[in-house]
Design an enzyme around this catalytic site. Structure first.
Site, mmCIF file in Angstrom:
data_model
loop_
_atom_site.group_PDB
_atom_site.id
_atom_site.type_symbol
_atom_site.label_atom_id
_atom_site.label_comp_id
_atom_site.label_asym_id
_atom_site.label_seq_id
_atom_site.Cartn_x
_atom_site.Cartn_y
_atom_site.Cartn_z
ATOM 1 N N LEU A 1 11.704 -20.239 -3.857
ATOM 2 C CA LEU A 1 10.375 -19.917 -3.329
ATOM 3 C C LEU A 1 8.831 -19.710 -4.166
ATOM 4 O O LEU A 1 9.217 -19.714 -5.867
ATOM 5 C CB LEU A 1 10.909 -18.017 -3.893
ATOM 6 C CG LEU A 1 10.065 -16.850 -3.733
ATOM 7 C CD1 LEU A 1 9.631 -17.003 -1.971
ATOM 8 C CD2 LEU A 1 10.236 -15.393 -3.755
ATOM 9 N N HIS B 1 3.162 3.122 -8.909
ATOM 10 C CA HIS B 1 2.662 1.757 -9.188
ATOM 11 C C HIS B 1 3.571 1.590 -10.400
ATOM 12 O O HIS B 1 4.414 0.268 -9.647
ATOM 13 C CB HIS B 1 1.674 1.883 -10.358
ATOM 14 C CG HIS B 1 -0.023 2.320 -9.357
ATOM 15 N ND1 HIS B 1 -0.352 1.385 -8.211
ATOM 16 C CD2 HIS B 1 -0.891 2.295 -9.520
ATOM 17 C CE1 HIS B 1 -1.810 1.689 -7.750
ATOM 18 N NE2 HIS B 1 -1.770 2.699 -8.883
ATOM 19 N N ASP C 1 0.625 -1.249 0.273
ATOM 20 C CA ASP C 1 0.235 0.109 0.369
ATOM 21 C C ASP C 1 0.945 1.375 0.236
ATOM 22 O O ASP C 1 2.231 1.713 0.907
ATOM 23 C CB ASP C 1 -0.818 0.452 1.216
ATOM 24 C CG ASP C 1 -2.103 0.836 1.363
ATOM 25 O OD1 ASP C 1 -2.146 1.511 -0.016
ATOM 26 O OD2 ASP C 1 -2.866 1.341 1.882
HETATM 27 C C1 FPP Z 1 -1.481 0.003 -3.423
HETATM 28 O O1 FPP Z 1 -1.252 0.867 -3.251
HETATM 29 C C2 FPP Z 1 -1.223 -0.429 -4.562
HETATM 30 C C3 FPP Z 1 -2.049 -1.004 -5.593
HETATM 31 C C4 FPP Z 1 -3.474 -0.885 -5.354
HETATM 32 C C5 FPP Z 1 -1.261 -1.626 -6.250
HETATM 33 C C6 FPP Z 1 -0.236 -2.648 -6.334
HETATM 34 C C7 FPP Z 1 0.687 -2.923 -7.559
HETATM 35 C C8 FPP Z 1 1.844 -2.921 -7.761
HETATM 36 C C9 FPP Z 1 2.954 -2.619 -6.938
HETATM 37 C C10 FPP Z 1 2.479 -2.583 -8.480
HETATM 38 C C11 FPP Z 1 2.926 -3.799 -9.618
HETATM 39 C C12 FPP Z 1 2.892 -5.224 -9.158
HETATM 40 C C13 FPP Z 1 3.101 -6.447 -9.986
HETATM 41 C C14 FPP Z 1 3.478 -7.741 -9.206
HETATM 42 C C15 FPP Z 1 3.959 -6.379 -10.850
HETATM 43 P P1 FPP Z 1 -2.444 2.365 -3.119
HETATM 44 O O2 FPP Z 1 -2.686 3.162 -5.067
HETATM 45 O O3 FPP Z 1 -3.864 2.306 -3.041
HETATM 46 O O4 FPP Z 1 -1.805 3.684 -2.569
HETATM 47 P P2 FPP Z 1 -2.475 4.714 -2.048
HETATM 48 O O5 FPP Z 1 -3.044 4.580 -0.561
HETATM 49 O O6 FPP Z 1 -1.205 5.526 -1.271
HETATM 50 O O7 FPP Z 1 -3.123 5.592 -2.637
#
Ligand code: FPP
Length: 250
Positions: free
Chosen positions: A140, A46, A29
């Site tokens: 893993l 992201h 997050d």
């Molecule tokens: C939450 O942060 C994150 C996500 C919904 C997406 C997670 C994706 C990645 C880490 C990118 C790539 C992943 C892979 C497996 C290649 P948020 O957007 O909710 O953050 P915020 O709470 O600050 O808005």
């Protein structure tokens, strides 16, 4: 943290890391806030988050982690703006295309858990190719959760029980099938959430029954090997009782 106790020990001497095959799950997050704080569009967060994924996977086996489940896209994330959803799907696809060979080389078995029927067919095929190519990896087991909802999975597994009496192991097997898992994986030992929030967000609700919870204010794109090590060391200081009383208790 409520319900856990820490083993006492000299603060300057961290306990030796055990190599006993941990299952660590991570709610990644903070990507959006990381980007906003830098005046960048959320999607840049992201993209930076994908780099943190790479660093985390590289660090995990050295810390005794044998199963790593990453929450990449929840079923509720479909409600995000379409361009953000499209960017995330593109990132997953690129990740699979770019890193499958590396996974094979490093003994990483990659599987994707969650619903597949709402994913683009091209992404589905990329998932199948990556899973087939990495199937022999034994260092893993990396599980990436995409279009995942623990509650939906539990409901689907419960429907398949259909009134039959089943034990926990049988239910866990049905649950694994409901999320496209090929076989049951061990329960989560340690659940990490970055980004400063302290909630489960419909992630692995069954598998986290006795997970130790670790919350950090670090935003996911800044997460690295040292943060993962700090979380694992914290885990090893916890006393896990699984509802029992330790024999040594008076
Ligand atoms: C939450 O942060 C994150 C996500 C919904 C997406 C997670 C994706 C990645 C880490 C990118 C790539 C992943 C892979 C497996 C290649 P948020 O957007 O909710 O953050 P915020 O709470 O600050 O808005």
């Amino acid at each position: 943290m409520k319900g856990t106790q820490r083993k006492s020990g000299p603060a300057s001497q961290p306990p030796a890391l055990k190599q006993d095959g941990l299952h660590v799950a991570i709610i990644m997050d903070g990507n959006g806030r990381w980007a906003t704080a830098r005046g960048l569009p959320r999607v840049a967060g992201h993209q930076a988050g994908a780099e943190a994924v790479r660093r985390t996977i590289e660090a995990a086996p050295k810390l005794g982690i044998r199963t790593l489940t990453l929450y990449a896209f929840s079923s509720d994330n479909w409600h995000r703006p379409p361009d953000e959803v499209a960017t995330l799907m593109k990132l997953f696809h690129e990740y699979l295309e770019r890193h499958t060979a590396e996974c094979v080389k490093h003994g990483i078995r990659l599987t994707v858990i969650g619903r597949r029927d709402r994913l683009d067919p091209k992404l589905r095929r990329a998932i199948e190719r990556a899973e087939a190519a990495t199937a022999a990896g034994d260092r893993l087991h990396l599980r990436i959760a995409v279009d995942y909802s623990a509650r939906d999975a539990i409901v689907r597994a419960a429907c398949r029980v259909n009134g039959r009496p089943v034990g926990r192991a049988e239910f866990a097997r049905l649950l694994g099938e409901a999320i496209h898992g090929r076989e049951p994986v061990p329960d989560v030992d340690l659940l990490i959430r970055t980004g400063g929030e302290q909630r489960l967000s419909d992630f692995l609700l069954w598998e986290c029954a006795y997970a130790e919870l670790y919350f950090t204010n670090r935003m996911w794109p800044d997460f690295g090997a040292q943060d993962l090590e700090a979380a694992v060391r914290d885990f090893h200081r916890r006393e896990r009782r699984f509802g029992r009383v330790l024999a040594s208790a008076g």
